[in-house]
Design a protein around this motif. Structure first.
Motif, PDB file in Angstrom:
ATOM      1  N   PHE A   1       0.867  -1.172   0.000  1.00  0.00           N
ATOM      2  CA  PHE A   1       0.000   0.000   0.000  1.00  0.00           C
ATOM      3  C   PHE A   1       0.904   1.223   0.000  1.00  0.00           C
ATOM      4  N   VAL A   2       0.714   2.081  -0.969  1.00  0.00           N
ATOM      5  CA  VAL A   2       1.485   3.311  -1.085  1.00  0.00           C
ATOM      6  C   VAL A   2       0.495   4.461  -0.943  1.00  0.00           C
ATOM      7  N   GLY A   3       0.809   5.390  -0.023  1.00  0.00           N
ATOM      8  CA  GLY A   3      -0.098   6.509   0.220  1.00  0.00           C
ATOM      9  C   GLY A   3      -0.289   7.363  -1.019  1.00  0.00           C
TER      10      GLY A   3
ATOM     11  N   LYS B   1       6.160  -2.911 -11.430  1.00  0.00           N
ATOM     12  CA  LYS B   1       6.881  -1.645 -11.603  1.00  0.00           C
ATOM     13  C   LYS B   1       5.945  -0.521 -12.033  1.00  0.00           C
ATOM     14  N   GLU B   2       4.985  -0.860 -12.879  1.00  0.00           N
ATOM     15  CA  GLU B   2       4.011   0.139 -13.335  1.00  0.00           C
ATOM     16  C   GLU B   2       3.037   0.507 -12.216  1.00  0.00           C
ATOM     17  N   ARG B   3       2.597  -0.492 -11.469  1.00  0.00           N
ATOM     18  CA  ARG B   3       1.628  -0.285 -10.387  1.00  0.00           C
ATOM     19  C   ARG B   3       2.251   0.493  -9.222  1.00  0.00           C
ATOM     20  N   PHE B   4       3.534   0.219  -8.950  1.00  0.00           N
ATOM     21  CA  PHE B   4       4.235   0.842  -7.817  1.00  0.00           C
ATOM     22  C   PHE B   4       5.539   1.483  -8.300  1.00  0.00           C
ATOM     23  N   PRO B   5       5.455   2.585  -9.048  1.00  0.00           N
ATOM     24  CA  PRO B   5       6.681   3.187  -9.584  1.00  0.00           C
ATOM     25  C   PRO B   5       7.641   3.610  -8.472  1.00  0.00           C
ATOM     26  N   GLY B   6       8.912   3.255  -8.664  1.00  0.00           N
ATOM     27  CA  GLY B   6       9.955   3.647  -7.721  1.00  0.00           C
ATOM     28  C   GLY B   6      10.031   2.805  -6.462  1.00  0.00           C
ATOM     29  N   LEU B   7       9.101   1.889  -6.273  1.00  0.00           N
ATOM     30  CA  LEU B   7       9.050   1.093  -5.042  1.00  0.00           C
ATOM     31  C   LEU B   7      10.315   0.261  -4.857  1.00  0.00           C
ATOM     32  N   GLU B   8      10.808  -0.305  -5.942  1.00  0.00           N
ATOM     33  CA  GLU B   8      11.950  -1.215  -5.811  1.00  0.00           C
ATOM     34  C   GLU B   8      13.235  -0.522  -5.383  1.00  0.00           C
ATOM     35  N   SER B   9      13.280   0.796  -5.484  1.00  0.00           N
ATOM     36  CA  SER B   9      14.471   1.509  -5.002  1.00  0.00           C
ATOM     37  C   SER B   9      14.346   1.869  -3.518  1.00  0.00           C
ATOM     38  N   ILE B  10      13.182   1.603  -2.930  1.00  0.00           N
ATOM     39  CA  ILE B  10      12.928   1.992  -1.540  1.00  0.00           C
ATOM     40  C   ILE B  10      12.901   0.796  -0.597  1.00  0.00           C
ATOM     41  N   ILE B  11      12.384  -0.333  -1.072  1.00  0.00           N
ATOM     42  CA  ILE B  11      12.202  -1.480  -0.184  1.00  0.00           C
ATOM     43  C   ILE B  11      13.133  -2.621  -0.585  1.00  0.00           C
ATOM     44  N   PRO B  12      13.376  -3.560   0.332  1.00  0.00           N
ATOM     45  CA  PRO B  12      14.258  -4.684   0.013  1.00  0.00           C
ATOM     46  C   PRO B  12      13.733  -5.526  -1.149  1.00  0.00           C
ATOM     47  N   GLN B  13      14.669  -6.017  -1.959  1.00  0.00           N
ATOM     48  CA  GLN B  13      14.313  -6.797  -3.141  1.00  0.00           C
ATOM     49  C   GLN B  13      13.604  -8.101  -2.780  1.00  0.00           C
ATOM     50  N   TYR B  14      13.925  -8.685  -1.620  1.00  0.00           N
ATOM     51  CA  TYR B  14      13.272  -9.947  -1.274  1.00  0.00           C
ATOM     52  C   TYR B  14      11.792  -9.750  -0.979  1.00  0.00           C
ATOM     53  N   TYR B  15      11.375  -8.535  -0.592  1.00  0.00           N
ATOM     54  CA  TYR B  15       9.942  -8.260  -0.444  1.00  0.00           C
ATOM     55  C   TYR B  15       9.256  -8.281  -1.808  1.00  0.00           C
TER      56      TYR B  15
END
Length: 191
Positions: A72-74, A155-169
């Motif tokens: 969930f992204v605000g 990546k489209e649904r959550f842009p930029g998320l992968e640079s913020i949270i751990p990859q294993y998540y």
């Protein structure tokens, strides 16, 4: 509260009087990174409006392995909806992945408003319908799409998320291993 009003307005129109009744239910809450909005095994009581930040919904299998069900992204609505409806212990924890600003409300207070404010009841139904459709879409993606396509959708649904949270998540959310995620990322960088 202006972000809450804007968010709600995009879902369903509420009269000012109705919104004012609803907003009285909400109180500010700060969650620090790694703190929980709701834990597994607790009886959920609150629903939240995530103004800023990222929260993950996850569960553990019997061996203790984590499965990330949703991010969930605000701005977004969060809460252990199944526990709220069934009054049973929660099975899916919701944990802050970043510092989060939340407006939290006792779900029972919102339910009381349903009796006299059908606009709020309609809003609740529309939010539930949205999350049902989102859940079904993810189930279809997991069953019918390969990991590369699921990764691109994430990546489209959550842009930029992968640079913020751990990859294993992210790997867990996609239903793949960390090694497989690494291979997909390398392959897509080359193409």
């Amino acid at each position: 509260m202006s972000r809450l009003k804007e968010y709600i307005s995009n879902i369903s129109d509420l009269k000012d009087e109705t919104f004012n009744k609803l907003k009285k239910c909400f109180q500010p809450l700060e969650l620090k990174k790694k703190e929980f909005f709701v834990r597994e095994g607790e009886y959920a009581r609150q629903i939240g409006f995530l103004e800023n930040g990222i929260v993950r919904a996850y569960f553990l299998n019997q061996a203790g392995k984590e499965y990330n069900k949703q991010f969930f992204v605000g701005p977004s609505i969060i809460g252990a909806y199944t526990s709220l409806l069934t009054k049973q212990p929660n099975k899916i924890a919701q944990q802050a992945l970043t510092n989060c600003t939340i407006l939290a409300a006792e779900y029972s207070e919102i339910e009381k408003l349903y009796e006299n404010y059908h606009e709020i009841e309609r809003l609740g139904r529309k939010i539930a319908e949205y999350y049902f459709l989102e859940k079904e879409q993810k189930e279809i993606e997991m069953a019918l799409l390969d990991a590369d396509k699921r990764y691109l959708i994430m990546k489209e649904r959550f842009p930029g998320l992968e640079s913020i949270i751990p990859q294993y998540y992210i790997a867990s959310y996609l239903g793949i291993s960390r090694t497989q995620l690494s291979r997909i990322r390398k392959k897509l960088l080359r193409s």
